[in-house]
Design a protein around this motif. Structure first.
Motif, PDB file in Angstrom:
ATOM      1  N   VAL A   2      55.941  86.584  40.260  1.00  0.00           N
ATOM      2  CA  VAL A   2      57.550  86.385  40.002  1.00  0.00           C
ATOM      3  C   VAL A   2      58.252  87.590  40.351  1.00  0.00           C
ATOM      4  N   GLN A   3      59.480  87.812  41.306  1.00  0.00           N
ATOM      5  CA  GLN A   3      60.097  88.922  41.410  1.00  0.00           C
ATOM      6  C   GLN A   3      61.563  88.716  41.013  1.00  0.00           C
ATOM      7  N   LEU A   4      62.069  89.399  40.064  1.00  0.00           N
ATOM      8  CA  LEU A   4      63.417  89.510  39.937  1.00  0.00           C
ATOM      9  C   LEU A   4      64.091  90.810  40.119  1.00  0.00           C
ATOM     10  N   SER A  21      74.272  89.396  39.571  1.00  0.00           N
ATOM     11  CA  SER A  21      73.148  88.612  40.133  1.00  0.00           C
ATOM     12  C   SER A  21      71.835  88.945  39.894  1.00  0.00           C
ATOM     13  N   CYS A  22      71.027  87.854  39.823  1.00  0.00           N
ATOM     14  CA  CYS A  22      69.539  88.033  39.858  1.00  0.00           C
ATOM     15  C   CYS A  22      68.881  87.156  40.805  1.00  0.00           C
ATOM     16  N   ALA A  23      68.227  87.696  41.894  1.00  0.00           N
ATOM     17  CA  ALA A  23      67.756  86.828  42.674  1.00  0.00           C
ATOM     18  C   ALA A  23      65.979  86.959  42.309  1.00  0.00           C
ATOM     19  N   ASN A  77      68.484  80.383  44.807  1.00  0.00           N
ATOM     20  CA  ASN A  77      67.424  80.901  43.874  1.00  0.00           C
ATOM     21  C   ASN A  77      67.746  82.200  43.110  1.00  0.00           C
ATOM     22  N   THR A  78      69.299  82.032  42.828  1.00  0.00           N
ATOM     23  CA  THR A  78      69.818  83.030  42.212  1.00  0.00           C
ATOM     24  C   THR A  78      70.558  82.633  40.896  1.00  0.00           C
ATOM     25  N   LEU A  79      70.296  83.955  39.650  1.00  0.00           N
ATOM     26  CA  LEU A  79      71.001  83.610  38.635  1.00  0.00           C
ATOM     27  C   LEU A  79      72.216  84.621  38.742  1.00  0.00           C
TER      28      LEU A  79
END
Length: 124
Positions: A2-4, A21-23, A77-79
């Motif tokens: 997983v990449q963040l 943001s965190c993609a 898919n973003t936080l």
């Protein structure tokens, strides 16, 4: 794997706002928890907020309740972390993190995946 990747940090005056943001990309899971932690110089990494990706249950540290808001965008898919009424003591590097399992969400060690961090500086 997983990449963040975090973005959105910067310099802001006290009382101002920022949105982080965190993609997320890579391996997918049936359900998971994503969180924001922060670490100020000379201090331990501390929990800020978390969200269960499916269902949307949220958790907040007392220090940010009423000022910060966590959300997610399924399609992207973003936080996100919306930070309002920022204070100088919010100054830190902010990290997003992901864990597959349920259970405790406030301890950094239970998270397997981390972003590189983004600096937030709040001037007085």
């Amino acid at each position: 794997q997983v990449q963040l990747v975090e973005s959105g940090g910067g310099l802001v005056q006290a009382g101002g706002s920022l949105r982080l943001s965190c993609a997320a990309s890579g391996r997918t899971f049936s359900n998971y928890v994503m969180a924001w932690f922060r670490q100020a110089p000379g201090k331990e990494r501390e929990f800020v907020t978390a969200i269960r990706w499916i269902g949307g249950t949220t958790w907040y540290a007392d220090s940010v309740k009423g000022r910060f808001s966590i959300s997610r965008d399924y399609a992207k898919n973003t936080l996100y972390l919306q930070m309002n009424s920022l204070k100088p003591e919010d100054t830190a590097v902010y990290y997003c993190a992901l864990k597959e399992s349920m259970g405790i969400v406030t301890i950094p060690n239970v998270y397997a995946y981390w972003g590189q961090g983004t600096q937030v500086t709040v001037s007085s």
